[in-house]
Design a protein around this motif. Structure first.
Motif, PDB file in Angstrom:
ATOM      1  N   TRP A   9       0.826  -1.213   0.000  1.00  0.00           N
ATOM      2  CA  TRP A   9       0.000   0.000   0.000  1.00  0.00           C
ATOM      3  C   TRP A   9       0.858   1.261   0.000  1.00  0.00           C
ATOM      4  CZ3 TRP A   9      -4.755  -1.439   3.453  1.00  0.00           C
ATOM      5  CH2 TRP A   9      -5.840  -1.753   2.621  1.00  0.00           C
ATOM      6  N   TYR A  10       1.885   1.242  -0.835  1.00  0.00           N
ATOM      7  CA  TYR A  10       2.668   2.444  -1.171  1.00  0.00           C
ATOM      8  C   TYR A  10       3.534   2.942  -0.024  1.00  0.00           C
ATOM      9  CZ  TYR A  10      -2.007   2.331  -3.324  1.00  0.00           C
ATOM     10  OH  TYR A  10      -3.209   1.927  -3.844  1.00  0.00           O
ATOM     11  N   THR A  11       3.870   2.065   0.919  1.00  0.00           N
ATOM     12  CA  THR A  11       4.633   2.497   2.087  1.00  0.00           C
ATOM     13  C   THR A  11       6.097   2.075   2.021  1.00  0.00           C
ATOM     14  OG1 THR A  11       4.038   0.485   3.310  1.00  0.00           O
ATOM     15  CG2 THR A  11       2.605   2.413   3.595  1.00  0.00           C
ATOM     16  N   ALA A  12       6.345   0.800   1.774  1.00  0.00           N
ATOM     17  CA  ALA A  12       7.697   0.242   1.847  1.00  0.00           C
ATOM     18  C   ALA A  12       8.451   0.491   0.539  1.00  0.00           C
ATOM     19  CB  ALA A  12       7.640  -1.243   2.165  1.00  0.00           C
ATOM     20  N   VAL A  13       8.605   1.754   0.181  1.00  0.00           N
ATOM     21  CA  VAL A  13       9.163   2.097  -1.129  1.00  0.00           C
ATOM     22  C   VAL A  13      10.666   1.841  -1.216  1.00  0.00           C
ATOM     23  CG1 VAL A  13       7.364   3.781  -1.694  1.00  0.00           C
ATOM     24  CG2 VAL A  13       9.414   4.522  -0.462  1.00  0.00           C
ATOM     25  N   LYS A  32       2.219   7.328   4.700  1.00  0.00           N
ATOM     26  CA  LYS A  32       2.667   6.165   3.937  1.00  0.00           C
ATOM     27  C   LYS A  32       4.190   6.103   3.817  1.00  0.00           C
ATOM     28  CE  LYS A  32      -1.634   5.182   1.477  1.00  0.00           C
ATOM     29  NZ  LYS A  32      -1.935   3.935   2.190  1.00  0.00           N
ATOM     30  N   ALA A  33       4.778   6.480   2.677  1.00  0.00           N
ATOM     31  CA  ALA A  33       6.223   6.350   2.475  1.00  0.00           C
ATOM     32  C   ALA A  33       7.036   7.251   3.392  1.00  0.00           C
ATOM     33  CB  ALA A  33       6.582   6.643   1.022  1.00  0.00           C
ATOM     34  N   LEU A  34       6.394   8.154   4.105  1.00  0.00           N
ATOM     35  CA  LEU A  34       7.086   9.030   5.050  1.00  0.00           C
ATOM     36  C   LEU A  34       7.992   8.228   5.979  1.00  0.00           C
ATOM     37  CD1 LEU A  34       7.493  11.763   6.576  1.00  0.00           C
ATOM     38  CD2 LEU A  34       5.386  11.226   7.841  1.00  0.00           C
ATOM     39  N   THR A  35       7.514   7.099   6.464  1.00  0.00           N
ATOM     40  CA  THR A  35       8.302   6.273   7.383  1.00  0.00           C
ATOM     41  C   THR A  35       8.714   4.938   6.749  1.00  0.00           C
ATOM     42  OG1 THR A  35       6.219   5.492   8.337  1.00  0.00           O
ATOM     43  CG2 THR A  35       7.373   7.247   9.518  1.00  0.00           C
ATOM     44  N   ALA A  36       8.750   4.907   5.412  1.00  0.00           N
ATOM     45  CA  ALA A  36       9.271   3.746   4.688  1.00  0.00           C
ATOM     46  C   ALA A  36       8.545   2.442   5.020  1.00  0.00           C
ATOM     47  CB  ALA A  36      10.774   3.592   4.953  1.00  0.00           C
ATOM     48  N   GLY A  37       7.302   2.525   5.486  1.00  0.00           N
ATOM     49  CA  GLY A  37       6.546   1.330   5.826  1.00  0.00           C
ATOM     50  C   GLY A  37       6.918   0.702   7.151  1.00  0.00           C
ATOM     51  N   MET A  38       7.762   1.376   7.926  1.00  0.00           N
ATOM     52  CA  MET A  38       8.251   0.786   9.180  1.00  0.00           C
ATOM     53  C   MET A  38       7.322   1.067  10.358  1.00  0.00           C
ATOM     54  SD  MET A  38      10.710  -1.000  10.584  1.00  0.00           S
ATOM     55  CE  MET A  38      12.069  -0.957   9.420  1.00  0.00           C
ATOM     56  N   LEU A  39       6.808   2.287  10.461  1.00  0.00           N
ATOM     57  CA  LEU A  39       5.957   2.679  11.583  1.00  0.00           C
ATOM     58  C   LEU A  39       4.851   3.605  11.095  1.00  0.00           C
ATOM     59  CD1 LEU A  39       8.644   3.442  14.326  1.00  0.00           C
ATOM     60  CD2 LEU A  39       6.972   1.582  14.384  1.00  0.00           C
ATOM     61  N   PRO A  40       3.692   3.602  11.769  1.00  0.00           N
ATOM     62  CA  PRO A  40       2.622   4.524  11.381  1.00  0.00           C
ATOM     63  C   PRO A  40       2.953   5.957  11.772  1.00  0.00           C
ATOM     64  CG  PRO A  40       1.981   3.275  13.319  1.00  0.00           C
ATOM     65  CD  PRO A  40       3.275   2.693  12.847  1.00  0.00           C
ATOM     66  N   ILE A  68      -8.593 -12.617 -10.024  1.00  0.00           N
ATOM     67  CA  ILE A  68      -7.396 -11.978 -10.591  1.00  0.00           C
ATOM     68  C   ILE A  68      -6.328 -11.822  -9.510  1.00  0.00           C
ATOM     69  CG2 ILE A  68      -6.468  -9.877 -11.634  1.00  0.00           C
ATOM     70  CD1 ILE A  68      -9.191  -9.436 -12.908  1.00  0.00           C
ATOM     71  N   TYR A  69      -6.747 -11.358  -8.347  1.00  0.00           N
ATOM     72  CA  TYR A  69      -5.838 -11.158  -7.216  1.00  0.00           C
ATOM     73  C   TYR A  69      -5.100 -12.460  -6.887  1.00  0.00           C
ATOM     74  CZ  TYR A  69      -4.638 -10.540  -2.227  1.00  0.00           C
ATOM     75  OH  TYR A  69      -3.996 -10.502  -1.005  1.00  0.00           O
ATOM     76  N   HIS A  70      -5.844 -13.555  -6.812  1.00  0.00           N
ATOM     77  CA  HIS A  70      -5.232 -14.835  -6.455  1.00  0.00           C
ATOM     78  C   HIS A  70      -4.450 -15.444  -7.623  1.00  0.00           C
ATOM     79  CE1 HIS A  70      -6.634 -15.239  -2.358  1.00  0.00           C
ATOM     80  NE2 HIS A  70      -7.784 -14.713  -2.745  1.00  0.00           N
ATOM     81  N   PHE A  71      -4.814 -15.088  -8.857  1.00  0.00           N
ATOM     82  CA  PHE A  71      -4.012 -15.509 -10.000  1.00  0.00           C
ATOM     83  C   PHE A  71      -2.574 -15.028  -9.828  1.00  0.00           C
ATOM     84  CE2 PHE A  71      -2.038 -14.473 -14.039  1.00  0.00           C
ATOM     85  CZ  PHE A  71      -2.252 -15.592 -14.822  1.00  0.00           C
ATOM     86  N   PHE A  72      -2.410 -13.756  -9.460  1.00  0.00           N
ATOM     87  CA  PHE A  72      -1.065 -13.206  -9.284  1.00  0.00           C
ATOM     88  C   PHE A  72      -0.377 -13.792  -8.051  1.00  0.00           C
ATOM     89  CE2 PHE A  72      -2.886  -9.862 -12.006  1.00  0.00           C
ATOM     90  CZ  PHE A  72      -1.912  -9.835 -12.981  1.00  0.00           C
ATOM     91  N   LEU A  73      -1.103 -13.950  -6.949  1.00  0.00           N
ATOM     92  CA  LEU A  73      -0.506 -14.533  -5.751  1.00  0.00           C
ATOM     93  C   LEU A  73       0.011 -15.942  -6.022  1.00  0.00           C
ATOM     94  CD1 LEU A  73      -2.670 -13.607  -2.617  1.00  0.00           C
ATOM     95  CD2 LEU A  73      -0.392 -12.775  -3.223  1.00  0.00           C
ATOM     96  N   ASP A  74      -0.766 -16.703  -6.732  1.00  0.00           N
ATOM     97  CA  ASP A  74      -0.352 -18.082  -7.033  1.00  0.00           C
ATOM     98  C   ASP A  74       0.982 -18.117  -7.771  1.00  0.00           C
ATOM     99  OD1 ASP A  74      -2.599 -19.082  -5.827  1.00  0.00           O
ATOM    100  OD2 ASP A  74      -3.711 -19.385  -7.698  1.00  0.00           O
ATOM    101  N   LYS A  75       1.267 -17.051  -8.511  1.00  0.00           N
ATOM    102  CA  LYS A  75       2.495 -16.988  -9.293  1.00  0.00           C
ATOM    103  C   LYS A  75       3.573 -16.147  -8.617  1.00  0.00           C
ATOM    104  CE  LYS A  75       0.039 -18.095 -13.473  1.00  0.00           C
ATOM    105  NZ  LYS A  75      -0.979 -18.744 -12.633  1.00  0.00           N
ATOM    106  N   GLY A  76       3.362 -15.862  -7.318  1.00  0.00           N
ATOM    107  CA  GLY A  76       4.389 -15.182  -6.535  1.00  0.00           C
ATOM    108  C   GLY A  76       4.470 -13.689  -6.719  1.00  0.00           C
ATOM    109  N   ILE A  77       3.373 -13.069  -7.156  1.00  0.00           N
ATOM    110  CA  ILE A  77       3.340 -11.615  -7.352  1.00  0.00           C
ATOM    111  C   ILE A  77       2.192 -11.045  -6.531  1.00  0.00           C
ATOM    112  CG2 ILE A  77       3.185  -9.735  -9.001  1.00  0.00           C
ATOM    113  CD1 ILE A  77       5.606 -11.504  -9.473  1.00  0.00           C
ATOM    114  N   TYR A  78       2.504 -10.063  -5.663  1.00  0.00           N
ATOM    115  CA  TYR A  78       1.453  -9.417  -4.877  1.00  0.00           C
ATOM    116  C   TYR A  78       1.047  -8.114  -5.544  1.00  0.00           C
ATOM    117  CZ  TYR A  78      -0.781  -6.825  -1.089  1.00  0.00           C
ATOM    118  OH  TYR A  78      -1.651  -6.081  -0.344  1.00  0.00           O
ATOM    119  N   LEU A  79      -0.127  -8.149  -6.171  1.00  0.00           N
ATOM    120  CA  LEU A  79      -0.767  -6.964  -6.737  1.00  0.00           C
ATOM    121  C   LEU A  79      -2.200  -6.935  -6.214  1.00  0.00           C
ATOM    122  CD1 LEU A  79       0.371  -7.231 -10.485  1.00  0.00           C
ATOM    123  CD2 LEU A  79       1.398  -5.804  -8.706  1.00  0.00           C
ATOM    124  N   ARG A  80      -2.785  -5.743  -6.105  1.00  0.00           N
ATOM    125  CA  ARG A  80      -4.180  -5.629  -5.665  1.00  0.00           C
ATOM    126  C   ARG A  80      -4.968  -4.877  -6.728  1.00  0.00           C
ATOM    127  NH1 ARG A  80      -6.100  -6.423  -0.468  1.00  0.00           N
ATOM    128  NH2 ARG A  80      -7.662  -4.822  -0.836  1.00  0.00           N
TER     129      ARG A  80
END
Length: 425
Positions: free
Chosen positions: A50-54, A265-273, A376-388
């Motif tokens: 969700w755009y945090t751990a950039v 979001k990316a302000l804290t690099a996905g580490m802390l809220p 569609i979401y699970h199609f990508f997960l099954d192939k090792g890609i996390y997209l939403r």
């Protein structure tokens, strides 16, 4: 009882209708661009969680920053106290923010960052004795889940039960080459009927609206028009901030700068809220008064948490590094090349890009939250890609540290999906 069974028993997940719940995935660790589940399977995090751990997950410089800080100062109330991590972060933020920002008001998350921005705009005019109680916002915008943020958001699927409690908001379409004059006339008409206090907008990319994009030159004309009418301009950069549009902030693409900027979001690099709402000196001075009631009486227990501040400061150092800046430009180039290879595909309706954000509209229509989207979401997960997927839109917003081979893995799975998706799902 398994982890999944305990989750089902105790936890209420966000953005989830549990009666229609799909299988959930238990994650045990993350490193770089990869998430790893309890069975040892790895997934490329194609949306930076969700755009945090950039900068990738568990980046060593981010981890080092929190480890050092936690041994010295973990938490202290920020009303009546201050500390070096907060002051240092504020100094770094002001140095890289678009011109005109002067003060930093720390908060907890993206929704409260925009909530405070809205309050700043409304109280700014109240303190000056101006009768302006209406906000202006884009159609289909999204600014968060608290009441002010919901009020200015335009996605009723999120907000329908609460609309009778909202503040007064008028909406305009995003600008295009064809509708600029019409939008100006609309704003003029609204402003004459009910003077507008502020305009809140997602600059260049409307994230929750399936990554809908508009051009800087068009937005700039609307901003200048509103600025001339002394409306407070509030740039919601919660999603777009910190490099995602190819510049440090989306507002850097426009000549007309905001009065208020909302960050998270990316302000804290996905580490802390953490969130922050910054403003110009002019906005601040409307609250600076002998009358205590003119102050901004808003606060959070964890405002300017020292750990989050230290992490955010380290994240800014990473953003400004040659390595990350070069990586951002590389990703932009990769996306441009990939877009050309699929733009005429029979199952692609359209492709668009801003910075490191690439969005692909499928040439099919289905419910945003329906079963087809979940497949569609699970199609990508099954192939090792996390997209939403957002409805019929697939998008990539991967960490800046992703390697070309890892991005190619994402592209290849998307192409496989486009070539075979009707059969595969």
């Amino acid at each position: 009882m398994s982890l999944i069974e305990k989750d089902h028993k105790y936890i209420w997940h966000p953005l989830t209708q549990h009666q229609h719940e799909q299988p959930i995935l238990p994650i045990k660790s993350a490193q770089g661009v990869y998430l790893e589940d309890v069975n040892g399977k790895k997934y490329i995090d194609g949306i930076s969680s969700w755009y945090t751990a950039v900068y990738g997950h568990c980046h060593p410089k981010i981890v080092e920053a929190i480890q050092q800080q936690v041994q010295q100062l973990d938490q202290v109330v920020f009303a009546g106290f201050t500390h070096q991590p907060a002051v240092g972060l504020a100094e770094k933020l002001i140095a890289i923010l678009p011109e005109g920002q002067s003060k930093v008001f720390f908060n907890d998350n993206g929704s409260t960052a925009t909530e405070i921005g809205i309050k700043m705009a409304l109280q700014y005019h109240f303190n000056l004795g101006n009768k302006r109680t209406t906000m202006l916002a884009f159609e289909n915008g999204f600014h968060g889940d608290t009441f002010g943020a919901m009020s200015v958001s335009g996605l009723s699927v999120y907000n329908g039960a609460f609309e009778q409690h909202f503040i007064d908001v008028k909406r305009i379409p995003v600008p295009t080459d064809e509708n600029i004059d019409e939008i100006k006339q609309q704003i003029e008409h609204i402003h004459q009927e009910t003077p507008i206090a502020g305009f809140i907008y997602e600059p260049l990319v409307q994230g929750a609206a399936a990554m809908q994009m508009h051009k800087a030159e068009h937005l700039d004309k609307i901003l200048a028009f509103c600025k001339a009418k002394e409306m407070v301009l509030i740039a919601d950069e919660v999603m777009t901030g910190f490099g995602k549009t190819g510049k440090n902030f989306a507002s850097d693409h426009m000549m007309t700068k905001p009065d208020v900027i909302c960050l998270s979001k990316a302000l804290t690099a996905g580490m802390l809220p953490m969130g922050a709402t910054t403003c110009s000196q002019q906005i601040f001075e409307a609250f600076y008064d002998q009358d205590i009631a003119k102050g901004l009486f808003h606060g959070h227990t964890y405002t300017a948490n020292p750990l989050a501040c230290k992490v955010a400061s380290a994240a800014i150092d990473l953003l400004l590094s040659d390595e990350i800046q070069q990586n951002i430009q590389a990703i932009i180039g990769w996306h441009q090349a990939f877009a050309k290879t699929i733009e005429h595909h029979k199952n692609v309706k359209s492709v668009r890009q801003t910075g490191i954000i690439l969005a692909i509209d499928l040439a099919t229509e289905f419910s945003r939250y329906g079963n087809f989207r979940n497949k569609i979401y699970h199609f990508f997960l099954d192939k090792g890609i996390y997209l939403r997927p957002l409805g019929n839109t697939i998008y990539i917003l991967a960490p800046y540290v992703i390697k070309s081979s890892e991005m190619l893995d994402i592209y290849n799975v998307i192409e496989k999906f486009l070539n075979n998706y009707l059969e595969d799902i």
